[in-house]
Design a protein around this motif. Structure first.
Motif, short mmCIF file in Angstrom:
data_model
loop_
_atom_site.label_atom_id
_atom_site.label_comp_id
_atom_site.label_asym_id
_atom_site.label_seq_id
_atom_site.Cartn_x
_atom_site.Cartn_y
_atom_site.Cartn_z
N LYS A 1 -9.86 8.37 -8.77
CA LYS A 1 -9.42 8.36 -9.91
C LYS A 1 -8.70 9.58 -10.36
O LYS A 1 -7.70 9.37 -10.88
CB LYS A 1 -10.62 8.48 -11.01
CG LYS A 1 -10.42 7.89 -12.38
CD LYS A 1 -11.48 7.48 -13.34
CE LYS A 1 -11.33 6.96 -14.34
NZ LYS A 1 -12.44 6.53 -15.27
N LYS A 2 -9.07 10.69 -9.92
CA LYS A 2 -8.34 12.12 -10.18
C LYS A 2 -6.95 11.88 -9.60
O LYS A 2 -6.31 12.50 -10.19
CB LYS A 2 -9.28 13.01 -9.58
CG LYS A 2 -8.38 14.75 -9.73
CD LYS A 2 -9.48 15.50 -8.91
CE LYS A 2 -8.86 17.01 -9.00
NZ LYS A 2 -9.54 18.00 -8.38
N TYR A 3 -6.59 11.43 -8.41
CA TYR A 3 -5.49 11.45 -7.87
C TYR A 3 -4.84 10.16 -7.87
O TYR A 3 -3.75 9.78 -7.23
CB TYR A 3 -5.53 12.00 -6.31
CG TYR A 3 -5.87 13.34 -6.07
CD1 TYR A 3 -5.12 14.29 -6.51
CD2 TYR A 3 -7.07 13.63 -5.68
CE1 TYR A 3 -5.57 15.73 -6.31
CE2 TYR A 3 -7.57 14.80 -5.64
CZ TYR A 3 -6.65 16.06 -5.94
OH TYR A 3 -7.07 17.20 -5.69
N LYS B 1 -5.96 17.42 1.52
CA LYS B 1 -6.49 17.90 0.35
C LYS B 1 -7.69 17.28 -0.28
O LYS B 1 -8.76 17.69 -0.60
CB LYS B 1 -5.42 18.07 -0.76
CG LYS B 1 -5.56 18.61 -1.99
CD LYS B 1 -4.38 18.60 -2.84
CE LYS B 1 -4.91 19.13 -4.39
NZ LYS B 1 -3.53 19.33 -5.16
N VAL B 2 -7.51 15.83 -0.44
CA VAL B 2 -8.60 14.92 -0.67
C VAL B 2 -9.67 15.15 -0.12
O VAL B 2 -10.86 15.12 -0.41
CB VAL B 2 -7.86 13.47 -1.04
CG1 VAL B 2 -9.14 12.56 -1.46
CG2 VAL B 2 -6.99 13.45 -2.09
N SER C 1 -7.57 2.58 -4.65
CA SER C 1 -8.71 2.12 -4.23
C SER C 1 -9.62 3.22 -3.69
O SER C 1 -9.15 4.34 -2.98
CB SER C 1 -8.67 1.02 -3.27
OG SER C 1 -10.24 0.76 -2.64
N PHE C 2 -10.84 3.49 -4.32
CA PHE C 2 -11.81 4.38 -3.67
C PHE C 2 -12.06 4.12 -2.04
O PHE C 2 -12.38 5.20 -1.46
CB PHE C 2 -12.93 4.59 -4.36
CG PHE C 2 -14.11 3.54 -4.22
CD1 PHE C 2 -14.91 3.73 -2.97
CD2 PHE C 2 -14.22 2.32 -4.79
CE1 PHE C 2 -15.94 2.64 -2.60
CE2 PHE C 2 -14.97 1.17 -4.36
CZ PHE C 2 -15.95 1.52 -3.33
N THR C 3 -11.92 3.06 -1.44
CA THR C 3 -12.18 2.72 -0.13
C THR C 3 -10.95 3.53 0.59
O THR C 3 -11.10 3.84 1.75
CB THR C 3 -11.99 1.15 0.14
OG1 THR C 3 -10.87 0.48 -0.34
CG2 THR C 3 -13.18 0.63 -0.43
N THR C 4 -9.75 3.68 0.11
CA THR C 4 -8.72 4.44 0.96
C THR C 4 -9.08 5.87 1.05
O THR C 4 -9.12 6.38 2.34
CB THR C 4 -7.61 4.67 -0.18
OG1 THR C 4 -7.05 3.28 -0.38
CG2 THR C 4 -6.33 5.31 0.62
N VAL C 5 -9.82 6.62 0.28
CA VAL C 5 -10.40 7.78 0.21
C VAL C 5 -11.72 7.77 1.30
O VAL C 5 -11.69 8.67 2.20
CB VAL C 5 -11.05 8.31 -1.21
CG1 VAL C 5 -11.62 9.74 -0.82
CG2 VAL C 5 -9.94 8.50 -2.11
N MET D 1 0.91 -1.07 -0.07
CA MET D 1 0.01 -0.06 0.00
C MET D 1 0.90 1.09 -0.12
O MET D 1 1.88 1.26 0.77
CB MET D 1 -1.13 0.03 1.14
CG MET D 1 -1.90 1.04 1.16
SD MET D 1 -3.12 0.64 2.60
CE MET D 1 -3.28 2.34 3.13
N ALA D 2 0.58 2.10 -0.98
CA ALA D 2 1.37 3.33 -0.75
C ALA D 2 1.18 4.27 0.23
O ALA D 2 -0.22 4.17 0.95
CB ALA D 2 0.88 4.05 -2.19
N LYS D 3 2.01 4.93 0.65
CA LYS D 3 1.97 6.09 1.87
C LYS D 3 1.71 7.40 1.42
O LYS D 3 2.28 7.79 0.21
CB LYS D 3 3.23 6.08 2.48
CG LYS D 3 3.76 4.68 3.06
CD LYS D 3 2.91 4.32 4.22
CE LYS D 3 3.35 2.99 4.90
NZ LYS D 3 2.70 2.64 5.99
N TYR D 4 0.79 8.05 1.91
CA TYR D 4 0.57 9.32 1.25
C TYR D 4 0.89 10.38 2.50
O TYR D 4 0.51 10.00 3.62
CB TYR D 4 -0.82 9.53 0.80
CG TYR D 4 -1.29 8.38 -0.19
CD1 TYR D 4 -1.15 8.83 -1.42
CD2 TYR D 4 -1.98 7.26 0.25
CE1 TYR D 4 -1.29 7.97 -2.50
CE2 TYR D 4 -2.28 6.30 -0.81
CZ TYR D 4 -2.13 6.76 -2.07
OH TYR D 4 -2.42 5.90 -3.34
N SER D 5 1.21 11.58 1.88
CA SER D 5 1.68 12.68 3.08
C SER D 5 0.30 13.04 3.62
O SER D 5 -0.77 12.94 3.06
CB SER D 5 2.35 13.74 2.18
OG SER D 5 1.44 14.43 1.60
#
Length: 178
Positions: free
Chosen positions: A28-30, A11-12, A34-38, A1-5
């Motif tokens: 999709k934009k960023y 911002k999201v 997976s949308f579940t991450t958002v 899984m990618a790490k995000y700041s």
């Protein structure tokens, strides 16, 4: 899984809260896999504020008693893992699900985390000193009894809660009839 700041997550989330897109659109934009991450970020933000989006540098350590209380709360009430996690300030409901699963499979011992590396040396057999060691049958019996005691405690708490709810319901009926 990618790490995000933290800034990226914020911002999201802010875009979602401002109505600039849904879970799938923002993922999709960023280029989030997976949308579940958002969805997870948004829930964490709603429940814990900005601190819910921070990445922990060190895992929290929970005591055996805390884990057993969480399991007991889950089994005796009709609350979800998510609700329990929110009530107790845990940002990861799947942690509680893991505890429940381990408890069901391995009992109380499944919740204790072994410290350090396991020893490579074989334990010495002390067959001569039978009085100082508990036999395997006794240890199994003790484990079985501990599980039985815990199950009875859970059942007892469930019945107490049921009684409390019935009394509350009957009090409401009595007030409405007056």
């Amino acid at each position: 899984m990618a790490k995000y700041s933290f800034e990226f997550k914020l911002k999201v989330v802010e875009e979602y809260l401002d109505g600039l897109g849904g879970y799938r659109y923002l993922a999709k934009k960023y280029n989030i896999p997976s949308f579940t991450t958002v969805c997870t970020w948004i829930q964490a933000y709603k429940e814990f504020g900005e601190t819910g989006l921070l990445r922990k540098r060190q895992n929290d350590k929970y005591t055996l008693d805390f884990k057993l209380n969480m399991i007991e709360s889950y089994l005796t009430t009709e609350t979800s893992y998510h609700e329990l996690a929110t009530n107790f300030g845990i940002n990861n409901p799947s942690l509680i699900a893991g505890w429940v699963s381990k408890f069901r499979k391995l009992g109380k011992e499944g919740l204790v985390k072994q410290q350090g590396r396991p020893s490579k040396m074989k334990a010495k057999d002390n067959k001569n000193n039978k009085n100082s060691q508990i036999s395997k049958n006794d240890a199994d019996r003790i484990k079985e009894l501990e599980q039985q005691v815990l199950a009875l405690k859970i059942e007892n708490e469930y019945l107490k809660e049921l009684r409390r709810l019935r009394l509350k319901e009957s009090q409401k009926k009595n007030k409405s009839q007056e």
